[in-house]
Design an enzyme around this catalytic site. Structure first.
Site, PDB file in Angstrom:
ATOM      1  N   LYS A 261       0.862  -1.184   0.000  1.00 50.18           N
ATOM      2  CA  LYS A 261       0.000   0.000   0.000  1.00 50.18           C
ATOM      3  C   LYS A 261       0.895   1.230   0.000  1.00 50.18           C
ATOM      4  CE  LYS A 261      -3.992   2.170   2.119  1.00 50.18           C
ATOM      5  NZ  LYS A 261      -3.506   3.521   1.819  1.00 50.18           N
ATOM      6  N   ASP A 263       1.969   5.235  -0.101  1.00 53.61           N
ATOM      7  CA  ASP A 263       1.544   6.437   0.613  1.00 53.61           C
ATOM      8  C   ASP A 263       1.765   7.640  -0.292  1.00 53.61           C
ATOM      9  OD1 ASP A 263       0.604   8.052   2.580  1.00 53.61           O
ATOM     10  OD2 ASP A 263       2.372   7.947   3.852  1.00 53.61           O
ATOM     11  N   ASP A 729     -40.935  -8.644   5.923  1.00 50.52           N
ATOM     12  CA  ASP A 729     -41.238  -7.395   6.621  1.00 50.52           C
ATOM     13  C   ASP A 729     -42.408  -7.642   7.574  1.00 50.52           C
ATOM     14  OD1 ASP A 729     -42.201  -4.030   5.488  1.00 50.52           O
ATOM     15  OD2 ASP A 729     -41.785  -4.849   7.469  1.00 50.52           O
ATOM     16  N   ASP A 731     -44.907  -6.140   9.685  1.00 51.54           N
ATOM     17  CA  ASP A 731     -45.521  -4.823   9.810  1.00 51.54           C
ATOM     18  C   ASP A 731     -46.743  -4.928  10.725  1.00 51.54           C
ATOM     19  OD1 ASP A 731     -46.907  -2.422   7.400  1.00 51.54           O
ATOM     20  OD2 ASP A 731     -46.378  -2.243   9.520  1.00 51.54           O
ATOM     21  N   GLY A 768     -41.968  -1.777  12.733  1.00 49.34           N
ATOM     22  CA  GLY A 768     -41.795  -3.188  12.434  1.00 49.34           C
ATOM     23  C   GLY A 768     -40.363  -3.676  12.554  1.00 49.34           C
ATOM     24  N   ASP A 819     -45.240  -9.218   5.305  1.00 51.13           N
ATOM     25  CA  ASP A 819     -45.135  -8.666   3.962  1.00 51.13           C
ATOM     26  C   ASP A 819     -44.048  -9.405   3.185  1.00 51.13           C
ATOM     27  OD1 ASP A 819     -44.562  -5.272   2.656  1.00 51.13           O
ATOM     28  OD2 ASP A 819     -45.043  -7.175   1.677  1.00 51.13           O
ATOM     29  N   ARG A 838     -38.438  10.261   8.998  1.00 46.70           N
ATOM     30  CA  ARG A 838     -39.379  10.302  10.108  1.00 46.70           C
ATOM     31  C   ARG A 838     -38.781  11.122  11.243  1.00 46.70           C
ATOM     32  NH1 ARG A 838     -41.602   3.987  10.205  1.00 46.70           N
ATOM     33  NH2 ARG A 838     -42.317   3.977   8.034  1.00 46.70           N
TER      34      ARG A 838
END
Length: 900
Positions: A261, A263, A729, A731, A768, A819, A838
């Site tokens: 790696k 630099d 799901d 719910d 849920g 679901d 939300r």
């Protein structure tokens, strides 16, 4: 039109342009050309030979290789074929006065009847030029957007193998110079003697558009057979470098190639017709900064290529040093720098990005040879990654990069096929002061650190402002207040702006600091606070010199990767792991993503994306701004990217905040930053273009675009028709208690265990829970939906008082909707570690099954608390998810049916 309009617009007593004539001679092919024309406004003249003249369109922005770009093309008067023979200058004051350059040339072939296509206003054709190839279309439009002009057309690239998207589509920027002379527009303008002369006839091969081919350079040992996966394609205008994911330990097995790696600066080099151009990983041209590299690339035995590598300053021991590179770049001579080439995405007419890495590296080694000057081949070690990492740490290298030998080149993507492991150093440091906190951050801004030199004097060695949580900030500040001093304890205290807001303390507290290296000036690079050391006297703290014998090297490497107690992360089976060496994002976020102290770290941009109105509140109730969301993704990038990369996305956009007008967007829009990948997925009887995010820059770009929620598909590109995850799901209706929801997901977990399917759990950020099942990509979406529906139906029939398998809200009261519809083609689910639109910015968070003991729904996990959780988390709840995937078998389908 003929040439009547062309002649009417020009006074040939004053202009040296050719009068020209209609040439009816038959030719085996039709010529095509584009002239870059710097008149009153820069534009591109697009010309197609037909019926002895050049049909012409003025294209203001020039052509684009992206099918989503519809470039305005104004149909202008026909031009004589002789017009395509020169490049030069039309005198000022004359019609079209300005500089003209032959930008592209070649041949074209109409698709169908060309004259009928012109009358209809929809002309399709294939181009075979030096820069443009593939199928295109010119489409006449009468829309008011273009002033209602009947001669407004659109130039559009067809979606074929020559199409590109994002930065790769910017052909006019990547290929600015002449195909005839190799000069730029300014160089042609400066050549005042190069003016058109009247009645000069074009040579037949130029007049008919034949492409002059440069003499092909050949390598004596080069194979003429392209490797498997190579695609014949035009040289891309731009290639975004493939990216690495940071992990804690090197991958095991013989199917990995391990490299040092370096630099330095990541660069990509483009060669076309003997001219090389150098670009940074963010597509900024740096040719002028590295002229020696440009000359070296131009001297390679190739006609056209893209090379990926790293520019470094190398010491006598062969180690690269970023500090030395910075010093070199501050001067005027960069000829002693070394470019380590490690990949070859394109070579001489073939796109190699779908060729296995091991084959690309063979081609690269052949191209570069045994050069020990400006360009050097970056060697690899097959297997033995652990041993190589130990040796890299022992030699004080930055670390190693490990790549799957069969991996493709994921342009612009951060995948688990390329990973990096860093050798992180640690050092006890004496605290000699602190700076004021900024914004609403509590405690302090940064600690001022030092070590004792050989004379016993305490020398300032920099400051550290990351690695603290809110508790640490308050506790340490309380101890610092008791040690206040009026004078600095350092013999070389920070001055000027570095001392702004500084307060001095008696040098008695010792902190353990993680960092990457010591600078030439004796300061730490990338420091991160690991904790206070109560077992060390400040007077005993000196700068440690790394020492190790071969016998102790493994222990040294392990120590270098060890995280503070309770915070160790490791890489397992290619899934996301947080990194002990990861400093800034998670540690800074632990101090409060929503705090204005975070904003002080970068007011207008994150990950190279400039944010407009960064202080705009998207979650006013939580004081979370657009910048706060960008910083959140910065802190959790290593966790969320493996869950969304290479997956088509549906986006939920809320430009004015989650409480204002929001809307879903599925199909791609060209207005988004080029780091957001465009992918083709099946839709209806054809395909559609979706977004996909494979980098932190892409995530931040989506935030800038007003995106709050990310909804990925349960499948990946390039095979979106085969899912690799199932989502159940759960719910619940509003009146279903938490305990009933827990019992429901536990019931499904038991069922899945019986048919030997793994089950992983996450919150939804709402009421849920999601149960996620990783599967092998062996079934279609139709089969996946049928399987999950059978399970949902079985649960609803067995326990009709608890579950419902339909979306009917009237029947859901007191029940849980299982679901299964998220397992249909094109259906999505909120991304793991994804933000919800939300109240209080909840986050859909992977959790352990044991965490169901308490209610973790809604905003229990949010933008502020999740980064803190990740810094303290002992184990990834989804560790091993990819490796746990199983094949859906007929027996599993039968078991579910029998259970019903």
């Amino acid at each position: 039109m003929g040439l009547s309009q062309y002649h009417a617009k020009r006074d040939f007593r004053k202009t040296p342009e050719p009068r020209g004539r209609v040439l009816r001679a038959k030719a085996p092919s039709l010529g095509y050309l584009i002239q870059k024309h710097a008149a009153s406004h820069l534009h591109y003249d697009f010309r197609l030979e037909l019926n002895g003249v050049l049909l012409s369109w003025a294209v203001p922005k020039g052509p684009s290789l992206d099918p989503a770009d519809k470039r305005l093309a104004m149909h202008v008067e026909d031009h004589p074929l002789e017009y395509g023979q020169f490049e030069g200058t039309i005198p000022k004051g004359q019609y079209g006065g300005g500089t003209v350059m032959l930008w592209d040339r070649g041949t074209w072939a109409p698709v169908g009847d060309a004259e009928a296509g012109m009358r209809k206003g929809h002309l399709k054709f294939d181009l075979d030029g030096e820069k443009l190839q593939g199928r295109w279309a010119l489409i006449r439009t009468h829309g008011s957007k273009y002033g209602g002009k009947a001669e407004a057309w659109l130039l559009v690239k067809d979606n074929d193998e020559h199409a590109r998207r994002g930065m790769d589509a910017r052909i006019v920027d990547a290929e600015p110079d002449s195909v005839a002379s190799g000069r730029g527009i300014d160089a042609i303008a400066a050549d005042h003697g190069n003016v058109w002369h009247p009645n000069r006839s074009a040579p037949e091969n130029v007049r008919r558009g034949a492409v002059k081919k440069a003499k092909k350079k050949t390598r004596p040992d080069a194979t003429t057979e392209p490797p498997s996966g190579a695609r014949r394609a035009a040289l891309p205008a731009m290639i975004s470098p493939a990216l690495c994911s940071l992990v804690a330990d090197p991958p095991k097995g013989g199917d990995w190639l391990h490299e040092v790696k370096y630099d330095g600066y990541r660069l990509v080099c483009r060669l076309a017709r003997g001219k090389a151009r150098i670009f940074s990983r963010n597509a900024k041209e740096w040719t002028a900064r590295f002229p020696a590299l440009a000359r070296a690339v131009a001297g390679l035995d190739a006609q056209s290529t893209w090379i990926d590598g790293e520019m470094c300053a190398v010491d006598e021991a062969g180690r690269s040093s970023f500090q030395a590179l910075q010093t070199a770049l501050s001067g005027t001579d960069t000829s002693h720098l070394v470019f380590f080439a490690f990949d070859l995405p394109y070579l001489d007419g073939y796109d190699l990005r779908d060729v296995p890495l091991v084959e690309r590296k063979k081609k690269l080694a052949d191209l570069i040879g045994r050069s020990r000057t400006t360009i050097r081949y970056s060697p690899e070690v097959e297997g033995a990654g652990g041993e190589m990492f130990v040796q890299a740490c022992r030699l004080n290298l930055e670390g190693i990069v490990s790549k799957r030998a069969d991996s493709l080149y994921g342009s612009g993507l951060r995948t688990r096929n390329w990973v990096k492991v860093k050798c992180i150093q640690r050092q006890e440091m004496v605290i000699g002061g602190y700076t004021d906190p900024q914004g609403s951050r509590a405690g302090f801004g940064a600690l001022l650190l030092g070590v004792h030199d050989e004379s016993g004097d305490l020398r300032y060695a920099g400051k550290v402002g990351t690695g603290f949580d809110d508790i640490a900030l308050e506790r340490i500040r309380a101890r610092l207040d008791k040690l206040a001093s009026k004078t600095p304890p350092f013999v070389n205290p920070p001055r000027a702006y570095q001392a702004r807001g500084a307060h001095w303390v008696k040098p008695t507290l010792v902190a353990e600091i993680k960092f990457t290296e010591w600078s030439a000036g004796g300061a730490l690079r990338h420091p991160s606070f690991a904790g206070l050391r109560e077992d060390k006297k400040a007077s005993d703290v000196v700068r440690e010199k790394p020492v190790a014998s071969p016998a102790s090297a493994p222990a040294l490497a392990a120590k270098a990767q060890k995280a503070p107690a309770g915070r160790k992360k490791k890489a397992v089976n290619g899934t996301r792991k947080a990194h002990a060496g990861k400093e800034t994002p998670a540690r800074r976020a632990a101090a409060g993503v929503g705090k204005k102290s975070v904003q002080s770290a970068g007011k207008d941009s994150v990950a190279g994306v400039k944010l407009s109105h960064p202080d705009k509140l998207l979650f006013p109730e939580a004081d979370l701004s657009k910048l706060s969301l960008a910083r959140y993704y910065e802190s959790v990038a290593d966790w969320i990217l493996p869950q969304v990369e290479s997956r088509p996305l549906s986006l939920y956009r809320c430009p004015d905040g989650w409480g204002a007008q929001c809307f879903y967007q599925k199909h791609a829009d060209k207005s988004v930053h080029a780091s957001v990948r465009r992918v083709e997925v099946p839709e209806g009887k054809g395909t559609a273009t979706y977004f996909s995010a494979g980098s932190l820059q892409a995530l931040v770009a989506l935030v800038q675009w007003g995106v709050i929620e990310l909804h990925p598909w349960g499948s990946r590109i390039p095979n979106p028709a085969k899912p690799d995850r199932l989502v159940f799901d759960f719910d619940p209706a509003d009146d279903v208690p938490w305990d009933a929801l827990v019992e429901a997901v536990r019931m499904l977990q038991t069922l899945l265990e019986k048919i030997e399917l793994p089950a992983f759990l996450k919150t939804t950020g709402g009421k849920g829970l999601h149960v996620v099942v990783p599967i092998k990509r062996t079934v279609t979406w139709t089969q996946a939906k049928a399987f999950t529906k059978a399970i949902a139906d079985m649960m609803a029939r067995t326990f009709p008082d608890r579950f419902i398998a339909s979306m009917s809200k009237s029947k859901r009261q007191g029940k849980i909707f299982v679901d299964y519809l998220r397992n249909a083609e094109g259906a999505t689910a909120i991304a793991p570690y994804g933000i919800r639109a939300r109240k209080n910015a909840p986050v859909s968070t992977p959790i352990e099954w044991g965490e169901l003991a308490k209610d973790v729904r809604f905003d229990h996990f949010n933008v502020v608390t999740v980064p803190r959780r990740l810094t303290r988390q002992r184990k990834d709840p989804w560790e091993g998810l990819e490796a746990a995937s199983r094949t859906l078998t007929a027996a599993m389908f039968g078991h579910v049916g029998a259970t019903r």
